[in-house]
Design a protein around this motif. Structure first.
Motif, mmCIF file in Angstrom:
data_model
loop_
_atom_site.group_PDB
_atom_site.id
_atom_site.type_symbol
_atom_site.label_atom_id
_atom_site.label_comp_id
_atom_site.label_asym_id
_atom_site.label_seq_id
_atom_site.Cartn_x
_atom_site.Cartn_y
_atom_site.Cartn_z
ATOM 1 N N HIS A 20 79.463 95.839 48.877
ATOM 2 C CA HIS A 20 79.214 94.763 47.932
ATOM 3 C C HIS A 20 80.229 93.647 48.224
ATOM 4 C CE1 HIS A 20 78.879 92.512 44.197
ATOM 5 N NE2 HIS A 20 77.786 93.211 43.913
ATOM 6 N N PRO A 21 79.815 92.387 48.160
ATOM 7 C CA PRO A 21 80.751 91.299 48.443
ATOM 8 C C PRO A 21 82.023 91.346 47.594
ATOM 9 C CG PRO A 21 78.516 90.464 48.394
ATOM 10 C CD PRO A 21 78.443 91.895 47.954
ATOM 11 N N LEU A 22 81.923 91.733 46.324
ATOM 12 C CA LEU A 22 83.119 91.825 45.500
ATOM 13 C C LEU A 22 84.052 92.931 45.976
ATOM 14 C CD1 LEU A 22 81.733 91.259 41.888
ATOM 15 C CD2 LEU A 22 83.223 89.728 43.200
ATOM 16 N N GLU A 23 83.492 93.989 46.536
ATOM 17 C CA GLU A 23 84.302 95.066 47.096
ATOM 18 C C GLU A 23 85.137 94.552 48.260
ATOM 19 O OE1 GLU A 23 83.535 99.523 49.022
ATOM 20 O OE2 GLU A 23 81.861 98.195 48.563
ATOM 21 N N ILE A 24 84.524 93.772 49.140
ATOM 22 C CA ILE A 24 85.256 93.194 50.269
ATOM 23 C C ILE A 24 86.297 92.202 49.770
ATOM 24 C CG2 ILE A 24 85.055 91.797 52.361
ATOM 25 C CD1 ILE A 24 82.241 92.929 52.719
ATOM 26 N N ALA A 25 85.888 91.355 48.824
ATOM 27 C CA ALA A 25 86.806 90.333 48.316
ATOM 28 C C ALA A 25 88.048 90.968 47.710
ATOM 29 C CB ALA A 25 86.099 89.456 47.290
ATOM 30 N N LYS A 26 87.881 92.075 46.967
ATOM 31 C CA LYS A 26 89.032 92.705 46.329
ATOM 32 C C LYS A 26 89.887 93.445 47.344
ATOM 33 C CE LYS A 26 91.819 94.127 43.177
ATOM 34 N NZ LYS A 26 91.375 94.705 41.909
ATOM 35 N N ARG A 27 89.267 94.295 48.152
ATOM 36 C CA ARG A 27 90.039 95.139 49.061
ATOM 37 C C ARG A 27 90.685 94.325 50.176
ATOM 38 N NH1 ARG A 27 86.176 100.557 49.610
ATOM 39 N NH2 ARG A 27 86.466 101.258 47.451
ATOM 40 N N TYR A 28 89.902 93.512 50.853
ATOM 41 C CA TYR A 28 90.471 92.725 51.946
ATOM 42 C C TYR A 28 91.231 91.514 51.422
ATOM 43 C CZ TYR A 28 88.376 95.643 55.488
ATOM 44 O OH TYR A 28 88.079 96.714 56.293
ATOM 45 N N GLY A 29 90.841 91.017 50.238
ATOM 46 C CA GLY A 29 91.649 89.963 49.624
ATOM 47 C C GLY A 29 93.041 90.449 49.280
ATOM 48 N N THR A 30 93.153 91.700 48.850
ATOM 49 C CA THR A 30 94.470 92.285 48.602
ATOM 50 C C THR A 30 95.270 92.375 49.892
ATOM 51 O OG1 THR A 30 93.629 93.549 46.709
ATOM 52 C CG2 THR A 30 95.696 94.294 47.701
#
Length: 290
Positions: free
Chosen positions: A91-101
């Motif tokens: 899910h795009p939010l999953e990528i945004a949170k994990r890789y954004g971190t």
């Protein structure tokens, strides 16, 4: 011309030197620290969850998020490139949170590269839709761009939608570079319209030749700052053939590349590090003292 390394050890495919199969944490750290010190732009890590035994492309695939999170604390300048994330798996939010971190913790050293995927067995195992993966990936890229934009994010699309969702922590970079993998004209169009760069596979894996890359790029109006990654179709030997390094850099420039994804000839860890040193010197990379 910027240069990154197609990381050894983290994926094993084809005929590879025996030392890679036996290497572990200490060797991975030495490679990352050397690349960081010598001025290489990025290091890569592939993305597969689980694969059928005997897969031609290999069976070993380190997890990019775990690997890069660990190496972020071991390096100062080196950027981290998952090459490539299979976009329909997440899910795009999953990528945004994990890789954004990861981007947050590494002070903005993340580059994201994506593909639509082609290993149906892996899609089936994960319960991810396969037949509509192209349009689903396009919508995911738009949603991801919105999700990486800040702390409170919203998006509405045919496959993904979210309203006023908080992602905290989030990416440190105002615009995380999104590179698109794939060698087809469709992949390049996706990169030009939805991404910040095009990172096709090497010619040995059905990627375009430098001549074809130039022809394909000339058919498009590329955005300012658009990156193009060329992986040479050979393992370079900067120690014994430094002249070939200059030839390959010139070839990449003619092809329209802005970045080279480097592979080198090596038979041991010491030999690999020696090749990185030699290439950096010939290419004039921004090396720093330990």
């Amino acid at each position: 011309m910027k240069v990154g390394i197609s990381s050894p050890i983290l994926a094993l495919a084809g005929k590879r030197p025996a030392w890679e199969a036996e290497a572990g944490t200490a060797e991975v750290v030495r490679v990352a620290r050397a690349a960081d010190r010598l001025g290489y732009e990025f290091m890569t890590c592939p993305d597969h969850v689980a694969v059928p035994p005997g897969l031609e492309r290999g069976e070993r695939f380190y997890d990019p998020l775990a690997t890069f999170a660990f190496l972020a604390g071991q390096t100062r300048r080196l950027r981290f490139l998952p090459y490539v994330l299979v976009l329909p798996f997440y899910h795009p939010l999953e990528i945004a949170k994990r890789y954004g971190t990861l981007d947050h913790l590494s002070d903005g050293r993340l580059i994201l590269a994506f593909g639509v995927g082609n290993l149906k067995e892996e899609f089936d195992m994960l319960g991810a839709p396969f037949e509509d993966r192209g349009p689903r990936a396009d919508d995911a890229l738009r949603a991801l761009r919105a999700a990486l934009a800040g702390r409170t994010v919203s998006y509405e699309g045919p496959y993904y939608s979210f309203t006023d969702m908080v992602v905290d922590p989030h990416a440190a970079q105002e615009r995380v570079p999104l590179w698109i993998g794939g060698h087809s004209e469709r992949a390049l169009r996706r990169a030009v319209t939805l991404g910040d760069g095009w990172a096709p596979a090497p010619q040995s894996f059905r990627g375009p030749s430098p001549e074809l890359m130039r022809e394909m790029l000339d058919r498009h109006d590329l955005p300012d700052g658009f990156d193009v990654v060329l992986t040479p179709g050979e393992r370079l030997d900067a120690v014994n053939a430094p002249g070939r390094v200059a030839e390959v850099i010139a070839m990449a420039e003619r092809a329209g590349a802005t970045q080279i994804n480097l592979t080198v000839r090596h038979e041991s860890l010491a030999h690999y590090l020696e090749q990185l040193e030699a290439f950096a010197e010939v290419a004039g990379l921004d090396a720093q003292a330990d």
